[in-house]
Design a protein around this motif. Structure first.
Motif, PDB file in Angstrom:
ATOM      1  N   ILE A 141       0.831  -1.205   0.000  1.00 16.31           N
ATOM      2  CA  ILE A 141       0.000   0.000   0.000  1.00 16.31           C
ATOM      3  C   ILE A 141       0.862   1.250   0.000  1.00 16.31           C
ATOM      4  N   ASN A 142       1.996   1.206   0.652  1.00 17.02           N
ATOM      5  CA  ASN A 142       2.891   2.364   0.608  1.00 17.02           C
ATOM      6  C   ASN A 142       3.424   2.595  -0.801  1.00 17.02           C
ATOM      7  N   THR A 143       3.683   1.529  -1.524  1.00 18.54           N
ATOM      8  CA  THR A 143       4.113   1.661  -2.916  1.00 18.54           C
ATOM      9  C   THR A 143       2.977   2.203  -3.779  1.00 18.54           C
ATOM     10  N   TRP A 144       1.760   1.633  -3.606  1.00 19.43           N
ATOM     11  CA  TRP A 144       0.603   2.135  -4.363  1.00 19.43           C
ATOM     12  C   TRP A 144       0.358   3.615  -4.072  1.00 19.43           C
ATOM     13  N   ASN A 145       0.484   4.014  -2.792  1.00 16.06           N
ATOM     14  CA  ASN A 145       0.295   5.427  -2.435  1.00 16.06           C
ATOM     15  C   ASN A 145       1.287   6.304  -3.184  1.00 16.06           C
ATOM     16  N   ARG A 146       2.526   5.877  -3.230  1.00 12.93           N
ATOM     17  CA  ARG A 146       3.549   6.684  -3.878  1.00 12.93           C
ATOM     18  C   ARG A 146       3.326   6.764  -5.389  1.00 12.93           C
ATOM     19  N   ILE A 147       2.865   5.678  -5.975  1.00 13.34           N
ATOM     20  CA  ILE A 147       2.539   5.704  -7.405  1.00 13.34           C
ATOM     21  C   ILE A 147       1.399   6.687  -7.660  1.00 13.34           C
ATOM     22  N   ALA A 148       0.336   6.571  -6.870  1.00 12.78           N
ATOM     23  CA  ALA A 148      -0.836   7.439  -7.069  1.00 12.78           C
ATOM     24  C   ALA A 148      -0.493   8.910  -6.854  1.00 12.78           C
ATOM     25  N   ILE A 149       0.307   9.209  -5.850  1.00 12.35           N
ATOM     26  CA  ILE A 149       0.682  10.598  -5.573  1.00 12.35           C
ATOM     27  C   ILE A 149       1.627  11.122  -6.654  1.00 12.35           C
ATOM     28  N   ALA A 150       2.633  10.331  -7.023  1.00 12.55           N
ATOM     29  CA  ALA A 150       3.616  10.778  -8.015  1.00 12.55           C
ATOM     30  C   ALA A 150       3.000  10.986  -9.394  1.00 12.55           C
ATOM     31  N   THR A 151       1.965  10.200  -9.703  1.00 13.45           N
ATOM     32  CA  THR A 151       1.339  10.322 -11.024  1.00 13.45           C
ATOM     33  C   THR A 151       0.043  11.125 -10.975  1.00 13.45           C
ATOM     34  N   ALA A 152      -0.225  11.753  -9.835  1.00 14.08           N
ATOM     35  CA  ALA A 152      -1.373  12.654  -9.649  1.00 14.08           C
ATOM     36  C   ALA A 152      -2.707  11.990  -9.986  1.00 14.08           C
ATOM     37  N   LYS A 153      -2.896  10.763  -9.472  1.00 15.35           N
ATOM     38  CA  LYS A 153      -4.182  10.082  -9.675  1.00 15.35           C
ATOM     39  C   LYS A 153      -5.283  10.891  -8.997  1.00 15.35           C
ATOM     40  N   ILE A 154      -6.432  10.956  -9.643  1.00 11.12           N
ATOM     41  CA  ILE A 154      -7.551  11.745  -9.158  1.00 11.12           C
ATOM     42  C   ILE A 154      -8.509  10.867  -8.358  1.00 11.12           C
ATOM     43  N   PRO A 155      -8.813  11.231  -7.115  1.00  7.50           N
ATOM     44  CA  PRO A 155      -9.743  10.426  -6.312  1.00  7.50           C
ATOM     45  C   PRO A 155     -11.081  10.262  -7.032  1.00  7.50           C
ATOM     46  N   GLY A 156     -11.632   9.057  -6.933  1.00 16.12           N
ATOM     47  CA  GLY A 156     -12.939   8.793  -7.530  1.00 16.12           C
ATOM     48  C   GLY A 156     -12.868   8.350  -8.975  1.00 16.12           C
ATOM     49  N   THR A 157     -11.649   8.184  -9.512  1.00 18.67           N
ATOM     50  CA  THR A 157     -11.537   7.769 -10.906  1.00 18.67           C
ATOM     51  C   THR A 157     -11.042   6.343 -11.058  1.00 18.67           C
ATOM     52  N   ASP A 158     -11.089   5.568  -9.986  1.00 17.24           N
ATOM     53  CA  ASP A 158     -10.671   4.162 -10.039  1.00 17.24           C
ATOM     54  C   ASP A 158     -11.551   3.423 -11.035  1.00 17.24           C
ATOM     55  N   ASP A 159     -10.925   2.762 -11.987  1.00 21.96           N
ATOM     56  CA  ASP A 159     -11.713   2.072 -13.012  1.00 21.96           C
ATOM     57  C   ASP A 159     -11.604   0.549 -12.928  1.00 21.96           C
ATOM     58  N   ARG A 160     -11.275   0.051 -11.731  1.00 20.41           N
ATOM     59  CA  ARG A 160     -11.231  -1.411 -11.562  1.00 20.41           C
ATOM     60  C   ARG A 160     -12.633  -1.967 -11.749  1.00 20.41           C
TER      61      ARG A 160
END
Length: 161
Positions: A141-160
């Motif tokens: 989860i720490n890795t996923w957090n860093r990926i999402a923050i570094a790539t500026a993922k937008i909350p609410g746009t998860d397309d799983r």
């Protein structure tokens, strides 16, 4: 600057889609994450992911994991208490509290590393294999957090799916 729900967030320059730009790394991380979760209580998994995401300030992951927790039947009351779990310990089992403490220590990684008492408490609630998976979950989860923050993922746009 504060915004309300009707105020759009400031636009940012486009960043890479990590899954497309580094597909082997992305797929490897998915496999690592799946292995970490294997056999673990889904509620515990989400609590750990929520707490680490809160500490890392990852709105994208926080939205995703609170949504997943709700879908899995987690109560709103407990979700609201995760951020203050030490002061609301009656909402969480001793096992969950030990996992949350370990998640905090690994996520924040204080000088000197994870304190012995935090590790020992977690080890008293999880056997060696479970503890290994719990640590792997926290690493993931720490890795996923860093990926999402570094790539500026937008909350609410998860397309799983």
């Amino acid at each position: 600057m504060t915004t309300d729900a009707s105020t759009p967030a400031p636009s940012r320059p486009a960043r890479i889609d990590f899954a497309r730009s580094a597909p082997k790394a992305f797929k490897s991380l998915i496999g690592f994450d799946a292995a970490a979760r294997e056999g673990m209580d889904p509620a515990l998994v989400e609590l750990v992911q929520i707490r680490s995401s809160q500490l890392n300030g990852c709105a994208y992951c926080l939205h995703m994991h609170t949504s997943d927790a709700r879908k899995a039947g987690e109560s709103e009351e407990r979700l609201h208490m995760v951020a203050v779990w030490r002061d609301a310990s009656q909402f969480f089992t001793a096992r969950e509290r030990a996992a949350l403490a370990l998640a905090e220590s690994v996520t924040l990684l204080p000088a000197g590393g994870v304190p012995d008492d935090v590790y020992a408490e977690a080890a008293s609630h999880f056997d060696a294999e479970e503890l290994g998976r719990l640590l792997a979950l926290i690493f993931a989860i720490n890795t996923w957090n860093r990926i999402a923050i570094a790539t500026a993922k937008i909350p609410g746009t998860d397309d799983r799916a």
